[in-house]
Design an enzyme around this catalytic site. Structure first.
Site, PDB file in Angstrom:
ATOM      1  N   PRO A   1       1.021  -1.245   0.127  1.00  0.00           N
ATOM      2  CA  PRO A   1       0.018  -0.146  -0.101  1.00  0.00           C
ATOM      3  C   PRO A   1       0.945   1.091  -0.132  1.00  0.00           C
ATOM      4  CG  PRO A   1      -0.681  -1.460   1.631  1.00  0.00           C
ATOM      5  CD  PRO A   1       0.533  -2.085   1.167  1.00  0.00           C
ATOM      6  N   GLU A   2       0.456   2.323  -0.647  1.00  0.00           N
ATOM      7  CA  GLU A   2       0.968   3.507  -0.804  1.00  0.00           C
ATOM      8  C   GLU A   2       0.532   4.293   0.496  1.00  0.00           C
ATOM      9  OE1 GLU A   2       2.326   5.290  -4.350  1.00  0.00           O
ATOM     10  OE2 GLU A   2       1.989   3.369  -5.459  1.00  0.00           O
TER      11      GLU A   2
ATOM     12  N   LYS B   1       4.292   4.927   5.067  1.00  0.00           N
ATOM     13  CA  LYS B   1       3.441   3.807   5.172  1.00  0.00           C
ATOM     14  C   LYS B   1       3.506   3.066   6.322  1.00  0.00           C
ATOM     15  CE  LYS B   1       5.320   3.102   0.267  1.00  0.00           C
ATOM     16  NZ  LYS B   1       6.000   2.110  -0.538  1.00  0.00           N
TER      17      LYS B   1
ATOM     18  N   ASN C   1       5.314   2.933  -5.989  1.00  0.00           N
ATOM     19  CA  ASN C   1       5.519   2.772  -7.640  1.00  0.00           C
ATOM     20  C   ASN C   1       4.745   3.642  -8.518  1.00  0.00           C
ATOM     21  OD1 ASN C   1       7.341   1.875  -9.392  1.00  0.00           O
ATOM     22  ND2 ASN C   1       6.437  -0.184  -9.589  1.00  0.00           N
TER      23      ASN C   1
ATOM     24  N   ARG D   1      14.009   8.757  10.552  1.00  0.00           N
ATOM     25  CA  ARG D   1      14.817   8.142   9.642  1.00  0.00           C
ATOM     26  C   ARG D   1      13.787   8.319   8.385  1.00  0.00           C
ATOM     27  NH1 ARG D   1      13.563   3.518  12.848  1.00  0.00           N
ATOM     28  NH2 ARG D   1      11.983   1.976  11.788  1.00  0.00           N
TER      29      ARG D   1
ATOM     30  N   ARG E   1      12.530  -2.424  -8.784  1.00  0.00           N
ATOM     31  CA  ARG E   1      11.147  -2.081  -8.979  1.00  0.00           C
ATOM     32  C   ARG E   1      10.661  -2.025 -10.345  1.00  0.00           C
ATOM     33  NH1 ARG E   1       8.391  -1.006  -4.152  1.00  0.00           N
ATOM     34  NH2 ARG E   1       6.637  -1.194  -5.630  1.00  0.00           N
TER      35      ARG E   1
END
Length: 272
Positions: free
Chosen positions: A2-3, A52, A170, A129, A262
């Site tokens: 999931p984005e 995410k 993506n 981070r 990817r």
């Protein structure tokens, strides 16, 4: 995976369904049993997302002899998902990592990469981070531009690096670069500030649409015709998963390669 818009939508949904309610929390699967016991019988205060990552906040009942606020960190990974049902909930089916049950509604979590108790220090370390999240009001896009402008890595790789930008996956990577006319292999050092600002603003706008609609919409209304979407239940895209098909704008065949493991899609003419 999931984005970021999906996690923000989930956070909004859980705040609406569970916020302010006393909840029963269990781990039918058993893998989160100790963590569930720490938040069982507390108040589901809120949920929020960073990229995410989803963080739920639980607070003790007034007068309860418990520690202060507890945090649960969840990363859905490739296979994690939440499902809802009315309370009282039916016996769990499958590998339910965490079950949250309020008076009228319940939520099951299955298959996450991470479901764990966090301390405030753990959350601070996570946020430190991660790059800025376009969906958060406290995001600092300057941090992302600083990282991009100093890197010789391709911009197509940098946009997917969660240390640079949090929440971009993506689909958004492919589509915002097309909409900006930027070759995904152009080095970060060759992205100027105006180009970055345009990409950032586009991400903010498109990802907010994703939160609102529950799905990604990236094709401008004037271009929303012609070849169908890459899957029956998905809106049209400009380049994502359209390798070998004609570009919606110039007719050139959409290119495909693999970048950092990817799939990457772009138009060789529109994205010079």
């Amino acid at each position: 995976m999931p984005e970021g818009h999906t996690l923000h939508r989930l956070a909004n949904r859980q705040r609406t369904l569970l916020g302010g309610q006393v909840v029963a929390v269990t781990s039918p699967q058993g893998r989160f049993a100790q963590g569930a016991a720490l938040v069982d019988g507390t108040i589901f205060h809120t949920a929020e997302a960073w990229g995410k990552h989803l963080v739920q906040r639980y607070r003790p009942l007034a007068g309860a002899r418990r520690a202060g606020e507890r945090l649960v960190h969840i990363h859905l990974g490739l296979y994690g998902s939440f499902t809802e049902q009315s309370a009282p909930m039916a016996p769990p089916v499958g590998q339910v990592r965490m079950r949250i049950e309020a008076a009228d509604i319940g939520v099951d979590l299955r298959g996450p990469t991470a479901c764990e108790i966090y301390t405030p220090a753990d959350l601070d370390a996570l946020v430190a981070r991660l790059g800025p999240d376009p969906l958060r009001r406290d995001a600092e896009p300057e941090r992302a531009f600083s990282a991009i402008s100093r890197s010789t890595r391709p911009i197509g790789a940098l946009l997917m690096d969660q240390k640079v930008l949090a929440g971009v996956g993506n689909v958004y990577r492919a589509e915002v670069l097309f909409r900006a006319g930027i070759d995904p292999y152009r080095q970060g050092t060759r992205i100027n500030r105006d180009e970055f600002d345009a990409v950032w603003a586009d991400l903010v706008s498109l990802m907010r649409v994703g939160v609102r609609k529950g799905r990604i919409h990236v094709v401008r209304s004037a271009d929303d015709h012609g070849a169908p979407s890459y899957a029956a239940d998905r809106p049209r895209t400009y380049v994502y998963r359209r390798a070998g098909e004609d570009c919606r704008i110039c007719g050139t065949r959409i290119a495909h390669s693999v970048l950092d493991g990817r799939n990457l899609f772009w138009c060789p003419i529109c994205q010079r």
